[in-house]
Design a protein around this motif. Structure first.
Motif, short mmCIF file in Angstrom:
data_model
loop_
_atom_site.label_atom_id
_atom_site.label_comp_id
_atom_site.label_asym_id
_atom_site.label_seq_id
_atom_site.Cartn_x
_atom_site.Cartn_y
_atom_site.Cartn_z
N LEU A 70 48.51 46.45 14.13
CA LEU A 70 48.18 45.18 13.51
C LEU A 70 49.43 44.31 13.39
O LEU A 70 50.51 44.80 13.07
CB LEU A 70 47.57 45.39 12.13
CG LEU A 70 46.23 46.10 12.10
CD1 LEU A 70 45.74 46.23 10.67
CD2 LEU A 70 45.21 45.37 12.94
N LEU A 71 49.25 43.02 13.64
CA LEU A 71 50.32 42.04 13.49
C LEU A 71 49.82 40.94 12.56
O LEU A 71 48.73 40.43 12.75
CB LEU A 71 50.70 41.44 14.85
CG LEU A 71 51.20 42.39 15.92
CD1 LEU A 71 51.34 41.65 17.24
CD2 LEU A 71 52.54 42.97 15.51
N ARG A 72 50.64 40.58 11.60
CA ARG A 72 50.26 39.51 10.68
C ARG A 72 51.01 38.22 10.97
O ARG A 72 50.60 37.16 10.57
CB ARG A 72 50.51 39.93 9.24
CG ARG A 72 49.50 40.95 8.75
CD ARG A 72 49.78 41.39 7.34
NE ARG A 72 48.73 42.21 6.78
CZ ARG A 72 48.35 43.39 7.21
NH1 ARG A 72 48.90 43.91 8.26
NH2 ARG A 72 47.39 44.06 6.61
N LYS A 73 52.13 38.33 11.65
CA LYS A 73 52.92 37.16 12.00
C LYS A 73 53.24 37.21 13.49
O LYS A 73 53.28 38.28 14.08
CB LYS A 73 54.23 37.13 11.21
CG LYS A 73 53.99 37.04 9.74
CD LYS A 73 55.19 36.53 9.04
CE LYS A 73 54.89 36.55 7.57
NZ LYS A 73 55.27 35.42 6.84
N ARG A 74 53.49 36.05 14.07
CA ARG A 74 53.82 35.97 15.50
C ARG A 74 55.16 36.64 15.74
O ARG A 74 56.13 36.40 15.02
CB ARG A 74 53.86 34.51 15.93
CG ARG A 74 53.86 34.35 17.43
CD ARG A 74 53.30 32.99 17.76
NE ARG A 74 53.49 32.63 19.14
CZ ARG A 74 52.52 32.63 20.03
NH1 ARG A 74 51.31 32.98 19.67
NH2 ARG A 74 52.75 32.27 21.26
N VAL A 75 55.20 37.46 16.77
CA VAL A 75 56.42 38.21 17.10
C VAL A 75 56.81 37.91 18.54
O VAL A 75 56.07 37.25 19.27
CB VAL A 75 56.19 39.74 16.91
CG1 VAL A 75 55.99 40.07 15.45
CG2 VAL A 75 55.02 40.22 17.72
N GLY A 76 57.94 38.42 18.95
CA GLY A 76 58.39 38.23 20.32
C GLY A 76 57.47 38.91 21.32
O GLY A 76 56.72 39.83 20.99
N ALA A 77 57.55 38.47 22.57
CA ALA A 77 56.67 39.00 23.61
C ALA A 77 56.78 40.51 23.80
O ALA A 77 55.75 41.18 23.96
CB ALA A 77 56.91 38.26 24.92
N PRO A 78 57.99 41.09 23.82
CA PRO A 78 58.05 42.56 24.00
C PRO A 78 57.38 43.33 22.86
O PRO A 78 56.70 44.33 23.09
CB PRO A 78 59.55 42.86 24.04
CG PRO A 78 60.21 41.57 24.40
CD PRO A 78 59.33 40.50 23.84
N VAL A 79 57.54 42.86 21.63
CA VAL A 79 56.91 43.52 20.48
C VAL A 79 55.40 43.30 20.53
O VAL A 79 54.62 44.21 20.25
CB VAL A 79 57.50 42.99 19.16
CG1 VAL A 79 56.80 43.62 17.96
CG2 VAL A 79 59.00 43.26 19.11
N ALA A 80 54.97 42.10 20.90
CA ALA A 80 53.54 41.80 20.98
C ALA A 80 52.86 42.66 22.03
O ALA A 80 51.72 43.10 21.84
CB ALA A 80 53.33 40.32 21.30
N ALA A 81 53.53 42.93 23.15
CA ALA A 81 52.94 43.74 24.21
C ALA A 81 52.71 45.18 23.76
O ALA A 81 51.82 45.86 24.29
CB ALA A 81 53.84 43.73 25.44
N GLU A 82 53.46 45.63 22.77
CA GLU A 82 53.27 46.99 22.24
C GLU A 82 52.12 47.07 21.25
O GLU A 82 51.69 48.16 20.89
CB GLU A 82 54.55 47.46 21.55
CG GLU A 82 55.73 47.61 22.48
CD GLU A 82 57.02 47.89 21.74
OE1 GLU A 82 56.99 47.94 20.49
OE2 GLU A 82 58.05 48.05 22.41
#
Length: 133
Positions: A70-82
């Protein structure tokens, strides 16, 4: 930023995982019926948990992802891909996408003759002489 417990709104998660450019675009897609969670249409505020399958139709492409984090805030592309497992079909090749005919810049409006030729092309009468139906 990242969490493995609880739930997150589907529009926030889609935006945080960088599947859409803005959160409002994610919410609009959900309101229009372009977002499905586990096969059911999702409203923007629907809760998402790890393991849920999200199907998103956005920018002419269907994305199928399985939420792994789960993500609550926008993160960088490498972290988002995980944060998800991508099961999407590959995008169509550029050759398969129909090219829209364009006029050269600065040539002005098409003449009446040009417009008639364009109409014949669109209707599939490209090989016929002018004036024939």
């Amino acid at each position: 930023m990242a969490s493995d417990e609880g739930t997150v709104r589907v529009d926030v998660w889609i935006w945080s995982a960088r599947l859409t450019k803005t959160r409002s675009a994610a919410a609009s897609a959900a309101r229009a019926g372009h977002v499905r969670v586990n096969g059911d249409r999702a409203k923007p505020a629907q809760a998402v948990r790890p393991g849920d399958e999200i199907r998103l139709r956005y920018a002419g492409r269907e994305r199928i992802v399985i939420v792994s984090r789960l993500l609550r805030k926008r993160v960088g592309a490498p972290v988002a891909a995980e944060a998800y497992v991508d099961k999407s079909p590959p995008p169509p090749p550029r050759e398969a996408v129909a090219e829209v005919p364009r006029r050269d810049r600065g040539t002005g409006r098409p003449t009446k003759r040009d417009r008639r030729e364009l109409e014949r092309l669109r209707e599939g009468r490209a090989g016929q002489p002018p004036g024939t139906l």
